[in-house]
Scaffold this motif. Sequence first.
Motif, short mmCIF file in Angstrom:
data_model
loop_
_atom_site.label_atom_id
_atom_site.label_comp_id
_atom_site.label_asym_id
_atom_site.label_seq_id
_atom_site.Cartn_x
_atom_site.Cartn_y
_atom_site.Cartn_z
N LYS A 1 71.77 38.33 10.23
CA LYS A 1 72.94 39.23 10.26
C LYS A 1 73.09 39.84 11.65
N GLU A 2 71.97 40.17 12.28
CA GLU A 2 72.01 40.73 13.63
C GLU A 2 72.57 39.70 14.62
N ILE B 1 77.04 36.49 -3.18
CA ILE B 1 77.88 36.96 -2.07
C ILE B 1 77.87 36.01 -0.87
N LYS B 2 76.95 35.06 -0.85
CA LYS B 2 76.95 34.13 0.29
C LYS B 2 78.20 33.25 0.30
N PRO C 1 83.64 39.85 6.13
CA PRO C 1 84.17 41.21 5.87
C PRO C 1 83.99 41.63 4.41
N GLU C 2 84.11 40.69 3.49
CA GLU C 2 83.93 41.01 2.07
C GLU C 2 82.48 41.36 1.77
N ILE C 3 81.56 40.64 2.41
CA ILE C 3 80.13 40.93 2.23
C ILE C 3 79.81 42.34 2.71
N CYS C 4 80.36 42.71 3.86
CA CYS C 4 80.10 44.04 4.42
C CYS C 4 80.67 45.15 3.53
#
Length: 292
Positions: free
Chosen positions: A96-97, A41-42, A47-50
């Motif tokens: 991610k934060e 997924i990297k 948006p696709e990862i989320c």
Amino acid sequence: MGTGFSLFAELETCGIGSCPPSKTTKLGLGDLPENCISCIIKYLDPPEICKLALLNRAFHGASLADFVWESKLPSNYKFLIEKVLQYGPPNYMPKKEIYSKLCQPNRFDGGTKEFWLDKTLGKVCLSISAKAMRITGIDDRRYWNYIPTEESRFQIVAYLQQIWWFEVLGELELEFPIGSYSMYFRLQLGKTSIRFGRRVCNLDQVHGWDLKPARFHLSTSNGQKASSECYLNEAGKWIHYHVGDFVVENPNTPLKIKFSMVQIDCTHTKGGLCLDSVLIYPTELGKKLLKD
């Protein structure tokens, strides 16, 4: 094609594809190791990862991996966190934060400037309020005044009633990621208000902008220059006027940018102009801005 080979290599590293599958075992998405999911997924957009993180626990855990989000962060993210937002070293923060924080509107320089990341591309965008600019005559209420409005991200714009010598100057110093950037002035002829729930634009004081063109200019500390000029003739709506472009090749060096808008032909007055902000966008995003 290159991405396909990369994905195959990642799967081989994780052990998937190196052994024949068992004839008696049925595997689902939830059975994939988190590190393998992270390796895949990297390559996707944020948006696709989320979206994939909502599938199950494995995908949610995989979506939190630091190396997934570090690949999405701009090269100057440490500068933005430490120097601009003054949060201190970001080493302790999950990547991610950090990405999520940088995607929000982040004010600096006393709230007169703002930056954010485009959520899809992870590119740095900036907006500079009229409050951060040097405007000739701004302290004289006969010429200029600040008016509140919900049509500005800063909730306030500079409104010109009438003046002979129009001059607006500004500057910014920041580390930019490598790439091409475009600068725009966000302007409107006319003063808007809300009456009976409807947007109304008063054009009574609009004059002088069709007689001589306004001139826009930018220069950078590494010697780049760009300029443009145009007549202001579209009243009643916000327009992004393109100043020019500049290129960043050294991402680790702060770049100082000076910019201006002038109309100093004193044979006539000009007025009825709202000055909201100056925007700096990656060039590919700036083209979409003009279409909008």
